[in-house]
Design an enzyme around this catalytic site. Structure first.
Site: not given
Length: 252
Positions: A5-6, A14, A73, A152, A229-230
Site C-alpha cells: 500500500g505504499g 511490486n 505483501n 513510484r 518489508h519487501w
C-alpha cells in the site's frame, strides 16, 4: 498477487523480480488494487481491507475464477487474509509477506507506517518524502534504483490519487479497528498459509508472524535475516523457490 500500500505502488512493480519464475508454473493475476495504478480511486476509510477484498472477489467473479492461491505483501497480504476469512472457499493457499493489520495494537505505529499514512498530509507528496518511506521498506536502501523511485513518485502524484489517497488515517480511526489478531475467525481458517517476514521490517512488526501462526491452525512462518518489508524483492530467489514449493504441496 496483491501489492503493498505504499505511495505509487502497482502490481507489476511490486513483483518485478518474481513474475518470470512464478509464471512458468501458474497463471498470474497481478492487479492494481483500487486506489492504485490504473484502477479506480477511493478506498473505504473505515474498512479498507474489507473494501479491497470485496473488489478482488469481484475480479475473480468477472474472470470466472472459482478458486485461486493468494499472494499478498503488506496491504495486499491484509487483503488476501480478509478475502480468505470472508470467503474461504474462494481461496486455496495463502502466501503473506509482512501483512498489514497484525499486532497493530502492541504499541505506537512504526515509523514506516507513519510515513505511509502521512505521505499525502501536510505539504503533500514529494520525492523526498517518498525516498524516506522507500528507505524504510528495505534493509539496504542503496539497493533501490532511482528508476523505481521515480516511477513510484510519478504514480503517487496522479491527480486522481492525490484527490483521493488510498491510505490515510481519518479522524477517530484507530488501528485496532483493523487488527486481525482480534478476529476470532482466524482459529477456524484451515487454508494452508505461508507467512514470510523480514526480521528488520520497519513498517509492519515481525512479531506479527508469531501472532499469526499462534492463531492460524495450518500456518508456517519463515523469518529472513537482514531483510526489511519487501521479502519478495530483497530475497527474490529464495522467495520464488519457497513459494513455488509451498504452492505445489498437496493439501492434507
Amino acid at each position: 498477487m496483491l501489492h503493498g500500500g505504499g505511495p505509487g505502488a502497482t502490481g507489476p512493480s511490486n513483483y518485478s523480480r518474481n513474475l518470470a519464475a512464478l509464471s512458468q508454473s501458474y497463471r498470474l493475476l497481478i492487479p492494481d488494487m483500487p486506489g492504485y495504478g490504473g484502477s479506480t480511486k477511493g478506498v473505504s476509510r473505515s474498512d479498507p481491507f474489507g473494501d479491497l477484498a470485496g473488489a478482488m472477489l469481484e475480479l475473480l467473479d468477472g474472470l470466472g475464477v472459482k478458486r485461486a492461491h493468494a499472494i499478498g505483501n503488506s496491504l495486499g497480504g491484509a487483503c488476501a487474509l480478509r478475502l480468505a476469512l470472508d470467503h474461504p472457499d474462494r481461496v486455496d493457499r495463502l502466501v503473506l509477506m509482512g501483512p498489514g493489520g497484525v499486532d497493530t495494537t502492541r504499541s505506537l505505529p512504526t515509523k514506516g507506517l507513519q510515513k505511509l499514512l502521512n505521505y499525502y498530509k501536510g505539504d503533500g507528496p514529494s520525492l523526498e518524502k517518498l525516498r524516506a518511506f522507500i528507505d524504510d521498506l528495505v534493509y539496504e536502501p542503496s539497493d533501490i534504483p532511482d528508476t523505481l523511485l521515480r516511477e513510484r513518485y510519478e504514480a503517487s502524484i496522479d491527480p486522481e490519487t492525490v484527490a483521493s489517497p488510498p491510505l490515510m488515517r481519518p479522524k477517530g480511526f484507530k488501528l485496532r479497528d483493523v487488527d486481525f489478531t482480534r478476529d476470532p475467525r482466524l482459529a477456524g481458517l484451515n487454508n494452508p498459509v505461508l507467512v514470510l517476514w523480514g526480521q528488520d521490517d520497519r513498517v509492519n512488526r515481525p512479531s506479527g508472524g508469531t501472532s499469526l501462526i499462534r492463531r492460524l491452525p495450518n500456518a508456517d512462518l519463515h523469518l529472513f535475516s537482514r531483510t526489511g518489508h519487501w521479502v519478495q524483492w530483497e530475497r527474490a530467489d529464495t522467495f520464488n523457490a519457497i513459494t513455488l514449493a509451498f504452492l505445489a504441496q498437496r493439501s492434507l
